[in-house]
Motif scaffolding. Sequence first.
Motif, PDB file in Angstrom:
ATOM      1  N   LYS A  54      -5.093  -6.866  -5.795  1.00 27.46           N
ATOM      2  CA  LYS A  54      -4.351  -7.469  -4.687  1.00 27.46           C
ATOM      3  C   LYS A  54      -4.675  -6.810  -3.351  1.00 27.46           C
ATOM      4  CE  LYS A  54      -0.481  -8.750  -7.693  1.00 27.46           C
ATOM      5  NZ  LYS A  54      -0.693 -10.201  -7.591  1.00 27.46           N
ATOM      6  N   TYR A  55      -5.572  -5.808  -3.382  1.00 30.29           N
ATOM      7  CA  TYR A  55      -5.969  -5.145  -2.134  1.00 30.29           C
ATOM      8  C   TYR A  55      -7.353  -4.529  -2.338  1.00 30.29           C
ATOM      9  CZ  TYR A  55      -6.233  -1.740   1.622  1.00 30.29           C
ATOM     10  OH  TYR A  55      -6.658  -1.005   2.704  1.00 30.29           O
ATOM     11  N   GLU A  56      -8.190  -4.598  -1.321  1.00 28.99           N
ATOM     12  CA  GLU A  56      -9.519  -4.009  -1.356  1.00 28.99           C
ATOM     13  C   GLU A  56      -9.510  -2.746  -0.505  1.00 28.99           C
ATOM     14  OE1 GLU A  56     -12.924  -2.868  -2.285  1.00 28.99           O
ATOM     15  OE2 GLU A  56     -12.381  -4.840  -3.094  1.00 28.99           O
ATOM     16  N   SER A  57      -9.718  -1.602  -1.154  1.00 31.40           N
ATOM     17  CA  SER A  57      -9.599  -0.319  -0.442  1.00 31.40           C
ATOM     18  C   SER A  57     -10.834   0.031   0.366  1.00 31.40           C
ATOM     19  CB  SER A  57      -9.311   0.805  -1.441  1.00 31.40           C
ATOM     20  OG  SER A  57     -10.413   0.970  -2.323  1.00 31.40           O
ATOM     21  N   HIS A  58     -12.013  -0.537   0.025  1.00 26.85           N
ATOM     22  CA  HIS A  58     -13.278  -0.249   0.715  1.00 26.85           C
ATOM     23  C   HIS A  58     -13.649   1.233   0.659  1.00 26.85           C
ATOM     24  CE1 HIS A  58     -13.293  -4.361   2.170  1.00 26.85           C
ATOM     25  NE2 HIS A  58     -12.082  -4.193   2.692  1.00 26.85           N
ATOM     26  N   GLY A  59     -13.132   1.943  -0.344  1.00 26.04           N
ATOM     27  CA  GLY A  59     -13.519   3.335  -0.555  1.00 26.04           C
ATOM     28  C   GLY A  59     -12.937   4.334   0.421  1.00 26.04           C
ATOM     29  N   THR A  60     -11.991   3.919   1.259  1.00 26.41           N
ATOM     30  CA  THR A  60     -11.378   4.842   2.213  1.00 26.41           C
ATOM     31  C   THR A  60     -10.536   5.876   1.456  1.00 26.41           C
ATOM     32  OG1 THR A  60     -11.240   3.093   3.854  1.00 26.41           O
ATOM     33  CG2 THR A  60      -9.889   5.056   4.237  1.00 26.41           C
ATOM     34  N   PRO A  61     -10.762   7.173   1.661  1.00 23.52           N
ATOM     35  CA  PRO A  61      -9.976   8.184   0.940  1.00 23.52           C
ATOM     36  C   PRO A  61      -8.523   8.189   1.404  1.00 23.52           C
ATOM     37  CG  PRO A  61     -11.389   9.232   2.580  1.00 23.52           C
ATOM     38  CD  PRO A  61     -11.785   7.795   2.537  1.00 23.52           C
ATOM     39  N   TYR A  62      -7.638   8.319   0.459  1.00 22.89           N
ATOM     40  CA  TYR A  62      -6.204   8.378   0.786  1.00 22.89           C
ATOM     41  C   TYR A  62      -5.837   9.817   1.160  1.00 22.89           C
ATOM     42  CZ  TYR A  62      -6.036   3.818  -1.506  1.00 22.89           C
ATOM     43  OH  TYR A  62      -6.249   2.512  -1.844  1.00 22.89           O
ATOM     44  N   ARG A  63      -4.875   9.944   2.075  1.00 28.55           N
ATOM     45  CA  ARG A  63      -4.477  11.283   2.503  1.00 28.55           C
ATOM     46  C   ARG A  63      -3.100  11.249   3.169  1.00 28.55           C
ATOM     47  NH1 ARG A  63      -8.568  13.754   6.477  1.00 28.55           N
ATOM     48  NH2 ARG A  63      -6.807  14.992   7.274  1.00 28.55           N
ATOM     49  N   ILE A  64      -2.510  12.423   3.243  1.00 30.68           N
ATOM     50  CA  ILE A  64      -1.250  12.620   3.961  1.00 30.68           C
ATOM     51  C   ILE A  64      -1.476  13.744   4.956  1.00 30.68           C
ATOM     52  CG2 ILE A  64       1.170  13.332   3.760  1.00 30.68           C
ATOM     53  CD1 ILE A  64       1.113  12.214   0.890  1.00 30.68           C
ATOM     54  N   THR A 136      16.444  13.091  16.513  1.00 29.15           N
ATOM     55  CA  THR A 136      15.867  11.758  16.652  1.00 29.15           C
ATOM     56  C   THR A 136      14.656  11.649  15.738  1.00 29.15           C
ATOM     57  OG1 THR A 136      16.543  11.621  18.982  1.00 29.15           O
ATOM     58  CG2 THR A 136      14.844  10.071  18.245  1.00 29.15           C
ATOM     59  N   VAL A 137      14.512  10.488  15.076  1.00 26.80           N
ATOM     60  CA  VAL A 137      13.381  10.273  14.183  1.00 26.80           C
ATOM     61  C   VAL A 137      12.726   8.930  14.524  1.00 26.80           C
ATOM     62  CG1 VAL A 137      12.597  10.042  11.796  1.00 26.80           C
ATOM     63  CG2 VAL A 137      14.488  11.586  12.337  1.00 26.80           C
ATOM     64  N   GLU A 138      11.421   8.967  14.660  1.00 29.19           N
ATOM     65  CA  GLU A 138      10.660   7.745  14.904  1.00 29.19           C
ATOM     66  C   GLU A 138       9.838   7.398  13.661  1.00 29.19           C
ATOM     67  OE1 GLU A 138       8.626   7.476  18.863  1.00 29.19           O
ATOM     68  OE2 GLU A 138       9.167   9.617  18.934  1.00 29.19           O
ATOM     69  N   VAL A 139       9.680   6.087  13.433  1.00 30.32           N
ATOM     70  CA  VAL A 139       8.804   5.602  12.371  1.00 30.32           C
ATOM     71  C   VAL A 139       7.878   4.557  12.977  1.00 30.32           C
ATOM     72  CG1 VAL A 139       8.632   4.397  10.161  1.00 30.32           C
ATOM     73  CG2 VAL A 139      10.519   5.996  10.558  1.00 30.32           C
ATOM     74  N   ILE A 140       6.585   4.801  12.877  1.00 24.91           N
ATOM     75  CA  ILE A 140       5.588   3.818  13.309  1.00 24.91           C
ATOM     76  C   ILE A 140       4.814   3.417  12.059  1.00 24.91           C
ATOM     77  CG2 ILE A 140       3.676   3.312  14.862  1.00 24.91           C
ATOM     78  CD1 ILE A 140       4.563   5.685  16.567  1.00 24.91           C
ATOM     79  N   THR A 141       4.790   2.121  11.768  1.00 20.87           N
ATOM     80  CA  THR A 141       4.202   1.687  10.506  1.00 20.87           C
ATOM     81  C   THR A 141       3.458   0.371  10.644  1.00 20.87           C
ATOM     82  OG1 THR A 141       4.700   1.203   8.181  1.00 20.87           O
ATOM     83  CG2 THR A 141       6.355   0.548   9.802  1.00 20.87           C
ATOM     84  N   ALA A 142       2.372   0.249   9.876  1.00 23.63           N
ATOM     85  CA  ALA A 142       1.584  -0.989   9.835  1.00 23.63           C
ATOM     86  C   ALA A 142       1.304  -1.331   8.383  1.00 23.63           C
ATOM     87  CB  ALA A 142       0.279  -0.827  10.604  1.00 23.63           C
ATOM     88  N   SER A 143       1.629  -2.543   7.987  1.00 24.29           N
ATOM     89  CA  SER A 143       1.488  -2.971   6.606  1.00 24.29           C
ATOM     90  C   SER A 143       0.030  -3.215   6.244  1.00 24.29           C
ATOM     91  CB  SER A 143       2.293  -4.244   6.372  1.00 24.29           C
ATOM     92  OG  SER A 143       2.038  -4.778   5.089  1.00 24.29           O
ATOM     93  N   TYR A 144      -0.289  -3.051   4.978  1.00 19.79           N
ATOM     94  CA  TYR A 144      -1.623  -3.341   4.465  1.00 19.79           C
ATOM     95  C   TYR A 144      -1.953  -4.825   4.604  1.00 19.79           C
ATOM     96  CZ  TYR A 144       0.051  -5.737   0.275  1.00 19.79           C
ATOM     97  OH  TYR A 144       0.616  -6.649  -0.589  1.00 19.79           O
ATOM     98  N   GLU A 145      -0.911  -5.642   4.773  1.00 18.26           N
ATOM     99  CA  GLU A 145      -1.109  -7.084   4.894  1.00 18.26           C
ATOM    100  C   GLU A 145      -1.720  -7.485   6.226  1.00 18.26           C
ATOM    101  OE1 GLU A 145       2.779  -8.625   4.227  1.00 18.26           O
ATOM    102  OE2 GLU A 145       2.683  -8.386   2.042  1.00 18.26           O
ATOM    103  N   GLY A 146      -1.799  -6.526   7.168  1.00 22.56           N
ATOM    104  CA  GLY A 146      -2.424  -6.815   8.455  1.00 22.56           C
ATOM    105  C   GLY A 146      -1.473  -7.309   9.519  1.00 22.56           C
TER     106      GLY A 146
END
Length: 612
Positions: A54-64, A136-146
């Motif tokens: 359901k998703y194509e990762s294109h080999g990008t390494p995951y990280r935190i 104060t806490v901020e959350v900036i997020t972008a979904s894998y759905e684009g």
Amino acid sequence: MEEKKKGGISVETEHIFPIIKKWLYSEKEIFLREIVSNASDAVTKLRRLASLGKYESHGTPYRIDVSFSKSLKTLTVTDNGIGMTEEELERYICNMALSGALEFIEKYEGEKETEGSGIIGHFGLGFYSSFMVADTVEVITASYEGTPAVHFTCSEDGSYEIEGGVEHARGTSVIMHINEDSEEYLDEAKLRDILEKYCAFMPVEIYLTDEDKEEETPKEGEEKKEPTPINDVTPLWQKKAADITDEEYNDFYTKVFREYNEPLFHIHLNADYPLCFKGILYFPKLKENYESLEGKVKLFYNQVFVAENIKEVLPEYLLMLRGVLDCPELPLNVSRSYLQNSSYVAKLSRYIAKKVADKLAKMCKNEREKYEGLWKDVKTFAEYASVCERSFYDGAKDGLLLTLSDGKKLTVSEAVETIGEKKTLYYTTDAVLQAQYISLYTARDIKVFVSDTLLDERFFQMLEQYEGVKFVRVDAGTDALREGGEDAESDERLASLFTAIEKDGKPLTVKQERFVDASVPAVLTVSEESRRMEEMMRMYAPDMPAMPSEVTLILNLASPIVTGLAEGRFGDKSEQVAKYIYSLALLSHRSLSADEMKAFLSDSYEILSGLL
């Protein structure tokens, strides 16, 4: 009859946030574990979607990435995982205690796979732990759905704003504006310690960065260091035991427990049913007899550190073990700090006990020489466990050793085989003091086992119950030493010489027997039952006066000295010789008191003087 009213409990955010800031977690530093765990979940979800096509990762390494800025007073955790749409952000972040992890599992995981999903979050409260250190806490997020990225800002009173039209790569950043009371969490060493404690084996690479230093221009001639993750994403317990060397096991032990003495042995655990968990347990080598016996088991939940040591997961008789247990089914409360379900813990404890028992039996069978070398360090715990739990004894029986007076070792089964139908095993509690008794038995090719601790004696009594044998101390009787096994005809004149000697104000009890060995004129015996009763009374009522032991002097009619006494060959010194024989028997039976030693030495000097 009045109509019943129904409703739901409501909670005002201005009232719940102060509670979260102060009481949500037992340790304030746990907030970082929670935020990083959420980031790990975001990556795990995306990996799962990729595996489902359901998703194509294109080999990008995951990280935190965990980054901080003292100048800006911010601490940021960024992942390149699944991200959120605006609708998801409102649903999961703006609603307390609603877990997006559980909904994801229900949607994408089959029922049989749910518990092995690898997703950590379950309570929907992890994000709010950030308010323990931030105003104060901020959350900036972008979904894998684009879909467009969204920006969420929340203050400590629970009010928030959401705006769109911001730039952000796939994934989520949680930016915590640290309050004045929590500026210690803007220190690199402090943050590294927390991450190494809670996230050292998390399944996504974690990098720690000082943003202020990142902006500095490197000095001339200096090369910028390549960042390295602070965690090991494939800990040893996740690998197959067959692929791991002893050196790797020992290195892991040193790393996790800061212990540089190699463990005695290890046990690799990998349970699928009815329990699901993995781990490695180590049997530590104690450096000193007075060293603490308490071990340390680190609990993990899908590779996230939960607790330093929850004793309930081990039987009390195996608390000295060290190791790691990763339990994805671990029933925890909201703070993941305490176990809730005792039935799960009981099953886990029984499983571990069985594996330890099996390990002892297997090592004894396959590595006998090596195992015998370890037995001194293992014995106390193995015997104690066997005494405490019959099932442990049954599993470990072929790995439980008994030590002979000559140093050789036999398993319980081998020891029982040596006695045939007699069903009696002889033992010593002091191989030096009781050396004379031991020599009498070994001269008849009778094996003598060593019991040099109270636990050994308790272990022997347990074997009597389980194996149908009888343990008798070497000074408890002379049945095995007599010639023909029958009582000899007594000599009244000989008996009168010894009954005249008083013990505790009473005449000495005397018997006459004929031993196979003629070298020893007499021995003192105390019946096994009498001695055990005395020891039990001393244990349970130490303040009560000691009961006098039922001591019997056994004269050996095969001894030339005793024969000489019976025939009157010592003349007027017969009483002195009889007393001296008794003193020698007493000396080999127990330590002499000050008065007894003084009298014994005086008699020795007098006898020597008579030889001049």
